[in-house]
Design an enzyme around this catalytic site. Structure first.
Site, PDB file in Angstrom:
ATOM      1  N   ALA A 254      55.648  41.800  31.116  1.00 21.50           N
ATOM      2  CA  ALA A 254      54.903  42.662  30.185  1.00 21.50           C
ATOM      3  C   ALA A 254      54.488  41.835  28.976  1.00 21.50           C
ATOM      4  O   ALA A 254      55.116  40.827  28.639  1.00 21.50           O
ATOM      5  CB  ALA A 254      55.781  43.820  29.757  1.00 21.50           C
ATOM      6  N   CYS A 262      38.975  34.976  34.934  1.00 23.29           N
ATOM      7  CA  CYS A 262      38.968  35.580  36.270  1.00 23.29           C
ATOM      8  C   CYS A 262      39.276  37.071  36.257  1.00 23.29           C
ATOM      9  O   CYS A 262      38.453  37.880  36.673  1.00 23.29           O
ATOM     10  CB  CYS A 262      39.938  34.837  37.172  1.00 23.29           C
ATOM     11  SG  CYS A 262      39.342  33.197  37.556  1.00 23.29           S
TER      12      CYS A 262
HETATM   13  C1  UDX Z   1      43.971  34.078  38.291  1.00 21.73           C
HETATM   14  C2  UDX Z   1      44.606  34.219  39.691  1.00 21.73           C
HETATM   15  O1  UDX Z   1      46.035  34.138  39.569  1.00 21.73           O
HETATM   16  C3  UDX Z   1      44.073  33.147  40.634  1.00 21.73           C
HETATM   17  O2  UDX Z   1      44.588  33.361  41.932  1.00 21.73           O
HETATM   18  C4  UDX Z   1      42.552  33.222  40.666  1.00 21.73           C
HETATM   19  O3  UDX Z   1      42.024  32.210  41.489  1.00 21.73           O
HETATM   20  C5  UDX Z   1      41.981  33.118  39.258  1.00 21.73           C
HETATM   21  O4  UDX Z   1      42.572  34.124  38.416  1.00 21.73           O
HETATM   22  P1  UDX Z   1      44.311  32.505  36.166  1.00 21.73           P
HETATM   23  O5  UDX Z   1      43.255  33.315  35.499  1.00 21.73           O
HETATM   24  O6  UDX Z   1      44.243  31.023  36.083  1.00 21.73           O
HETATM   25  O7  UDX Z   1      44.380  32.844  37.736  1.00 21.73           O
HETATM   26  O8  UDX Z   1      45.694  32.945  35.514  1.00 21.73           O
HETATM   27  P2  UDX Z   1      47.026  33.718  35.923  1.00 21.73           P
HETATM   28  O9  UDX Z   1      48.152  32.762  35.885  1.00 21.73           O
HETATM   29  O10 UDX Z   1      46.873  34.518  37.134  1.00 21.73           O
HETATM   30  O11 UDX Z   1      47.168  34.683  34.642  1.00 21.73           O
HETATM   31  C6  UDX Z   1      46.116  35.576  34.276  1.00 21.73           C
HETATM   32  C7  UDX Z   1      46.485  36.345  33.022  1.00 21.73           C
HETATM   33  O12 UDX Z   1      47.506  37.290  33.282  1.00 21.73           O
HETATM   34  C8  UDX Z   1      47.012  35.492  31.865  1.00 21.73           C
HETATM   35  O13 UDX Z   1      46.435  35.951  30.649  1.00 21.73           O
HETATM   36  C9  UDX Z   1      48.500  35.737  31.867  1.00 21.73           C
HETATM   37  O14 UDX Z   1      49.073  35.578  30.601  1.00 21.73           O
HETATM   38  C10 UDX Z   1      48.533  37.193  32.328  1.00 21.73           C
HETATM   39  N1  UDX Z   1      49.799  37.561  32.969  1.00 21.73           N
HETATM   40  C11 UDX Z   1      50.183  36.983  34.149  1.00 21.73           C
HETATM   41  C12 UDX Z   1      50.608  38.543  32.394  1.00 21.73           C
HETATM   42  O15 UDX Z   1      50.294  39.100  31.322  1.00 21.73           O
HETATM   43  N2  UDX Z   1      51.775  38.893  33.025  1.00 21.73           N
HETATM   44  C13 UDX Z   1      52.163  38.344  34.192  1.00 21.73           C
HETATM   45  O16 UDX Z   1      53.227  38.732  34.705  1.00 21.73           O
HETATM   46  C14 UDX Z   1      51.346  37.338  34.767  1.00 21.73           C
END
Ligand code: UDX
Length: 433
Positions: A254, A262
């Site tokens: 959270a 993305c």
């Molecule tokens: C994402 C997908 O994971 C990947 O498979 C796709 O190809 C591109 O989009 P990315 O945008 O690089 O990748 O980041 P990711 O690590 O997935 O995190 C995305 C966002 O979600 C971040 O802002 C992260 O802080 C947030 N997040 C992630 C959360 O707030 N909580 C979580 O539990 C996981």
């Protein structure tokens, strides 16, 4: 195998470099001359751990050029990996994809396997086929039949190389046996599970996967809000949920919500393409609403604690949308900082990698600090917006000594609330008392 990768953004550059690492001969193409110049100097225009080293390692097998036609003609497989940014309407702007397809049609003198790797809405490959079908033909004016494959990429920024080389699955959308075989050969060294589908299903897998992950994040954030109201602890709730193998522990952190180029873009585009095809994807609208609420609620928590923000100085730890990247696109920090500035607060910030990109967005509205401790000097409160390792390991005693008042707002649940309060901080986090 000879491969051309059109577009040297995150996906194109990482894919091209990794294909070279797998033993293929790769030509990476971009229209941006400056980018190609930087790459030819052995530097990388983005911050991505391990990428520069891998490019250097594969020097003989990877070429960077602006010569599109030559790259297409020399390659058996041509990857489309150009950007699909959001349009004002929310749908994906596919004009770069169309231009590349037109370019391939004009340049190719022999049939190519054209692989769509950019994140695109379902039915995009149909359009690519349409464009390629009216190609210029070979030198004798005979029409050339290209084969189109959808091969979505699932890499994450910050761990892109690792993700590409160790994929959970490789999705190959094509009903053409030869194309499937070629793709299988291309990826064979990875020894990864391959999922063969029709083109449209492959396209949908990408949007559905990103939207599902965004949904998981918004779901846990919504649960965190209930935790806050009821006195439960989201970390414990998430742990208890995640141990169920059907749910799984990942993407249950959270916080202030998801950002990056993305999730926000793909969720919006998935809503739009569904709507266009007659289905209102209401769950995803709520996913977006929760994501927006997380940022607003975080600012409200700060306001509730500090009373008046006007004239107060707030230190911000972390600007990038997540650790290990310099990417600021749709970073929650932007909305949060702008909301604080609107209320008259002064903001100073530090990010290990994203300072330059942040300056391009936030300009001189905030002060940029030379290191993380400078952020805390004389401030009324500090915010943690990105969970960079060096922040997780910060010397809390030093932090406290440097601050004027001792409010800590932890937007990523980095620290233990009990330990923080025991140290004398006035500590707030997400979904935990
Ligand atoms: C994402 C997908 O994971 C990947 O498979 C796709 O190809 C591109 O989009 P990315 O945008 O690089 O990748 O980041 P990711 O690590 O997935 O995190 C995305 C966002 O979600 C971040 O802002 C992260 O802080 C947030 N997040 C992630 C959360 O707030 N909580 C979580 O539990 C996981």
């Amino acid at each position: 195998m000879n491969i051309a990768v059109i577009g040297t953004g995150y996906v194109g550059l990482v894919a091209g470099t990794c294909f070279a690492e797998l033993g293929h001969d790769v030509i990476c193409v971009d229209i941006d001359k400056e980018k190609i110049k930087i790459l030819n100097e052995g530097k990388v225009p983005i911050y991505e751990p391990g990428l520069e080293e891998l490019i250097a390692k594969n020097k003989g097998k990877i070429v960077f050029t602006t010569d599109f036609d030559d790259a297409v003609r020399k390659s058996t497989v041509v990857f489309i990996a150009v950007g699909t940014p959001p349009k004002a309407s929310g749908g994906a702007d596919l004009s770069f994809v169309e231009n590349v397809a037109r370019g391939i049609a004009a340049a190719a003198k022999k049939p190519k396997i054209v692989v769509e790797k950019s994140t695109v809405p379902v039915q995009t490959c149909e359009r690519i086929i349409q464009v390629l079908d009216c190609n210029d033909g070979d030198n004798n004016g005979k029409c050339i039949k290209h084969i189109v494959v959808s091969n979505p990429e699932f890499l994450r920024e910050g761990s892109a190389v690792k993700d590409f080389l160790n994929p959970d699955r490789i999705v190959i959308g094509s009903n053409d046996e030869n194309a499937r075989k070629t793709m299988e050969e291309l990826y064979a060294p990875l020894k990864a599970e391959m999922v063969f589908t029709d083109i449209k299903s492959a396209e949908l897998i990408k949007h559905a996967s990103n939207s599902f992950l965004a949904t998981k994040i918004s779901f846990i954030n919504a649960v965190a809000n209930v935790c806050e109201k009821t006195g439960a602890d989201i970390a414990m709730v998430a742990k208890g949920m995640g141990l169920d193998k059907r749910i799984g522990p990942s993407f249950l952190n959270a916080g202030i919500g998801y950002g990056g180029f993305c999730f926000p873009k793909d969720v919006e585009a998935f809503i739009r393409i569904s709507e266009k095809n007659g289905y209102k994807f209401k769950i995803l609208e709520e996913v977006q609403a929760v994501n927006k609420f997380q940022k607003e609620n975080f600012v409200k928590t700060i306001e509730d604690a500090l009373w008046n923000l006007n004239g107060k100085t707030i230190g911000v730890f972390g600007l990038a949308f997540k650790p290990n990247t310099d990417d600021m696109r749709f970073a929650p920090s932007i909305d949060i900082i702008n909301a604080l500035l609107k209320e008259g607060a002064k903001v100073k910030a530090f990010d290990p990698e994203a300072m330059e990109r942040a300056k391009a967005i936030l300009g001189d509205k905030i002060e940029y600090c030379k290191d993380m401790y400078a952020v805390s000097e004389g401030v009324d409160a500090v915010l943690f917006l990105t969970e960079w390792k060096q922040f997780v390991e910060i010397d809390l005693d030093k932090l406290k000594k440097l601050m004027k008042d001792v409010f800590v707002f932890d937007g990523r649940n980095i620290f233990d609330p009990i330990a923080m309060r025991a140290k004398g901080f006035k500590y707030e986090s997400i979904g935990r008392l």
